[in-house]
Design a protein around this motif. Structure first.
Motif, PDB file in Angstrom:
ATOM      1  N   ASP A 183       7.176  -2.127  -3.049  1.00  0.00           N
ATOM      2  CA  ASP A 183       8.582  -2.341  -3.390  1.00  0.00           C
ATOM      3  C   ASP A 183       9.388  -1.056  -3.248  1.00  0.00           C
ATOM      4  O   ASP A 183      10.543  -1.078  -2.828  1.00  0.00           O
ATOM      5  CB  ASP A 183       8.706  -2.878  -4.827  1.00  0.00           C
ATOM      6  CG  ASP A 183       8.053  -4.244  -4.986  1.00  0.00           C
ATOM      7  OD1 ASP A 183       8.103  -5.020  -4.025  1.00  0.00           O
ATOM      8  OD2 ASP A 183       7.498  -4.513  -6.055  1.00  0.00           O
ATOM      9  N   LYS A 184       8.779   0.043  -3.615  1.00  0.00           N
ATOM     10  CA  LYS A 184       9.448   1.347  -3.507  1.00  0.00           C
ATOM     11  C   LYS A 184       9.722   1.673  -2.039  1.00  0.00           C
ATOM     12  O   LYS A 184      10.802   2.179  -1.693  1.00  0.00           O
ATOM     13  CB  LYS A 184       8.570   2.423  -4.148  1.00  0.00           C
ATOM     14  CG  LYS A 184       9.236   3.795  -4.294  1.00  0.00           C
ATOM     15  CD  LYS A 184       8.305   4.759  -4.999  1.00  0.00           C
ATOM     16  CE  LYS A 184       8.939   6.137  -5.162  1.00  0.00           C
ATOM     17  NZ  LYS A 184       9.976   6.154  -6.196  1.00  0.00           N
ATOM     18  N   HIS A 209      12.575  -0.482  -0.721  1.00  0.00           N
ATOM     19  CA  HIS A 209      13.880  -0.024  -1.190  1.00  0.00           C
ATOM     20  C   HIS A 209      14.317   1.267  -0.509  1.00  0.00           C
ATOM     21  O   HIS A 209      15.466   1.393  -0.082  1.00  0.00           O
ATOM     22  CB  HIS A 209      13.849   0.183  -2.702  1.00  0.00           C
ATOM     23  CG  HIS A 209      15.100   0.813  -3.241  1.00  0.00           C
ATOM     24  ND1 HIS A 209      16.326   0.182  -3.206  1.00  0.00           N
ATOM     25  CD2 HIS A 209      15.317   2.022  -3.796  1.00  0.00           C
ATOM     26  CE1 HIS A 209      17.236   0.983  -3.724  1.00  0.00           C
ATOM     27  NE2 HIS A 209      16.654   2.106  -4.085  1.00  0.00           N
ATOM     28  N   GLN A 210      13.405   2.239  -0.382  1.00  0.00           N
ATOM     29  CA  GLN A 210      13.777   3.559   0.124  1.00  0.00           C
ATOM     30  C   GLN A 210      13.612   3.697   1.637  1.00  0.00           C
ATOM     31  O   GLN A 210      14.172   4.606   2.253  1.00  0.00           O
ATOM     32  CB  GLN A 210      12.929   4.648  -0.560  1.00  0.00           C
ATOM     33  CG  GLN A 210      13.232   4.804  -2.038  1.00  0.00           C
ATOM     34  CD  GLN A 210      12.497   5.973  -2.662  1.00  0.00           C
ATOM     35  OE1 GLN A 210      12.261   6.009  -3.859  1.00  0.00           O
ATOM     36  NE2 GLN A 210      12.130   6.957  -1.864  1.00  0.00           N
ATOM     37  N   PHE A 232      15.272  -2.564  -9.066  1.00  0.00           N
ATOM     38  CA  PHE A 232      14.657  -2.350  -7.767  1.00  0.00           C
ATOM     39  C   PHE A 232      13.329  -3.088  -7.618  1.00  0.00           C
ATOM     40  O   PHE A 232      12.564  -2.806  -6.728  1.00  0.00           O
ATOM     41  CB  PHE A 232      14.422  -0.851  -7.554  1.00  0.00           C
ATOM     42  CG  PHE A 232      15.693  -0.053  -7.581  1.00  0.00           C
ATOM     43  CD1 PHE A 232      15.712   1.203  -8.161  1.00  0.00           C
ATOM     44  CD2 PHE A 232      16.860  -0.561  -7.046  1.00  0.00           C
ATOM     45  CE1 PHE A 232      16.875   1.946  -8.199  1.00  0.00           C
ATOM     46  CE2 PHE A 232      18.029   0.175  -7.082  1.00  0.00           C
ATOM     47  CZ  PHE A 232      18.046   1.430  -7.659  1.00  0.00           C
ATOM     48  N   LYS A 234      11.428  -5.676  -6.226  1.00  0.00           N
ATOM     49  CA  LYS A 234      11.802  -6.483  -5.087  1.00  0.00           C
ATOM     50  C   LYS A 234      11.207  -7.876  -5.060  1.00  0.00           C
ATOM     51  O   LYS A 234      11.586  -8.676  -4.230  1.00  0.00           O
ATOM     52  CB  LYS A 234      11.405  -5.744  -3.803  1.00  0.00           C
ATOM     53  CG  LYS A 234      12.237  -4.492  -3.577  1.00  0.00           C
ATOM     54  CD  LYS A 234      13.662  -4.854  -3.287  1.00  0.00           C
ATOM     55  CE  LYS A 234      14.547  -3.636  -3.185  1.00  0.00           C
ATOM     56  NZ  LYS A 234      15.931  -3.985  -2.984  1.00  0.00           N
ATOM     57  N   HIS A 237      14.050 -12.194  -0.194  1.00  0.00           N
ATOM     58  CA  HIS A 237      15.325 -11.629  -0.624  1.00  0.00           C
ATOM     59  C   HIS A 237      16.511 -12.193   0.148  1.00  0.00           C
ATOM     60  O   HIS A 237      17.610 -12.304  -0.385  1.00  0.00           O
ATOM     61  CB  HIS A 237      15.274 -10.110  -0.568  1.00  0.00           C
ATOM     62  CG  HIS A 237      14.540  -9.553  -1.751  1.00  0.00           C
ATOM     63  ND1 HIS A 237      15.106  -9.408  -2.981  1.00  0.00           N
ATOM     64  CD2 HIS A 237      13.247  -9.191  -1.909  1.00  0.00           C
ATOM     65  CE1 HIS A 237      14.226  -8.958  -3.840  1.00  0.00           C
ATOM     66  NE2 HIS A 237      13.081  -8.821  -3.207  1.00  0.00           N
TER      67      HIS A 237
END
Length: 443
Positions: A96-97, A100-101, A332, A334, A412
């Protein structure tokens, strides 16, 4: 109000869902500790002949006790279910990190990789080979430390057997020798997967990524990949030594730990002396099926949705900042998203059901929980989403939405589309409504 209790644990919302199990948030009523409770139906385990696999997974998790591995607390059983009580890790998945990044910095990537290698080295010292290492199975705690999870495909050594023969794992992360069906060294195969993970967290994408499996396997077998321009020479050298298609010449963990790129700012993890492992509770669950049942209690005082207490609300937020429940910019995680509504719970459920049907989704609804199934937008396969309504205060309800199966990015896209059709249900806090982007941020 509906209360669920299993032994000494008060069981709350579902925080994860797979093909054969659900993971629930739970709280130890004796000491207040938060835990994750993996719930498996005995009938499902027997039907799919998974007794040995589940027993092996539980036994392995009791054997491996390391700061960078999700800890197993205990195993319980009722007449119909098995409950695996695990450490509750609050920081989400490393995957997930990355989503996001896009990609992580070299220093941050190095720290996660160091923790991963420390934990894998420990597993191998115990004769345990994970065989399904990937960012989705790497969790982050509240301090940002990595924790390996999901030992469902792990292998233990067998006396007199030097190589493993079961082909398993996620294709993009699997070592080439695993695909050849000729036997492989579990340690070397895990190291390959660690190399793919290092590439992914530094690049933001996979080194081997083809929709056609034969083409994917060919590229893995010849280690055909390219480095992004921002990879340093030292990092490239290390990854090349890890993603060596020949397991006999592939770098081993001792070599990785002596590599100059790896050793920068490296502090070996400290863990206590090995505890004596007692597998009596595992044997009781699987070998003596009629003995030592834990009590299950469900209190139904009315037919309303589950009431979420303040402690559960805090665990949903970032630290102690509850604004993440009402402002989507701060959430955040996800694979699990949520929104808040002041409409009656029955109105929320009926509205979502009607919209889901209009979107061509199959709907399975029970009480205040709903499962939606359909084909992904890119037509690559099916996906499933679970929604559940919780009462957080009188006339204030939270709708928790999570992906049950399918691709995360496709989920998403679906969630954004769903929220655009639910504007009449979604409540926006006063602070959020002041923002010009209130509409997009509320979902």
């Amino acid at each position: 109000m509906k209360m669920r209790k299993v032994g000494k644990y008060e069981v709350g919302r579902t925080i994860g869902e797979g093909t054969f199990a659900k993971v629930k948030f739970a709280q130890n009523t004796e000491n207040g500790e938060s835990v994750a409770m993996k719930v498996l139906a005995k009938s499902t385990i027997l039907k799919h002949k998974m007794v040995n696999q589940i027993k092996r997974e539980i036994s392995i998790m009791k054997i491996v006790r390391h700061p960078n591995i999700v800890r197993l607390h205990e195993v319980l059983a009722s007449r119909t279910k098995i409950y695996i009580v695990l450490e509750f890790v609050t920081g989400g998945e490393l995957y997930d990190k990355i989503v996001h990044q896009g990609r992580l910095s070299e220093n941050e990537s190095r720290r996660y990789f160091q923790q991963l290698i420390d934990a894998v080295d420990y597993c191998h010292s115990k004769g345990v080979y994970h065989r399904d290492l990937k960012p989705e199975n790497l969790l982050l705690d509240s301090q940002g430390n990595l924790k390996i999870s999901d030992f469902g495909l792990s292998a233990l050594p067998q006396q007199g057997v030097g190589l493993l023969h079961t082909t398993c794992g996620t294709p993009n992360y699997v070592a080439p020798e695993v695909l050849r069906h000729q036997g492989y060294d579990g340690s070397a195969a895990d190291i390959w997967s660690c190399g793919v993970i290092l590439y992914v967290i530094m690049a933001g994408y996979l080194p081997f990524d083809e929709t056609d499996l034969p083409t994917l396997y060919k590229k893995i077998s010849t280690a055909e990949f390219f480095f992004p321009s921002w990879f340093s020479p030292a990092l490239k050298l290390l990854i090349r030594r890890i993603l060596d298609p020949n397991p006999k010449t592939r770098i081993q963990i001792v070599g990785i730990k002596n590599d100059p790129w790896f050793r920068k700012s490296y502090v070996a993890v400290r863990h206590g002396e090995d505890e004596e492992v007692n597998l009596d509770d595992v044997r009781a669950v699987f070998d003596d099926i009629e003995d030592e049942y834990v009590s299950e209690q469900v209190d139904n005082k009315d037919n309303g949705p589950l009431i979420m207490n303040a402690f559960e609300m805090i665990t949903l937020s970032q630290g102690l900042n509850l604004s993440a429940l009402f402002d989507r910019r701060q959430d955040f995680v996800k694979r699990q998203t949520r929104f808040v509504s002041r409409k009656p719970a029955k109105t929320i459920i009926s509205s979502i059901e009607a919209i889901a049907v209009s979107m061509g989704l199959a709907v399975h609804s029970r009480n205040y929980k709903m499962r939606l199934e359909g084909i992904s937008a890119n037509k690559t396969g099916q996906f499933a989403v679970v929604l559940e309504v919780f009462e957080v205060a009188p006339s204030l309800f939270m709708v928790d939405v999570r992906k049950a199966s399918g691709e995360t990015l496709e989920y998403h896209k679906f969630y954004k589309d769903l929220c655009s059709k639910l504007e009449h249900l979604i409540w926006k806090s006063e602070g959020t409504m002041r923002q010009k982007s209130a509409r997009s941020m509320s979902c």
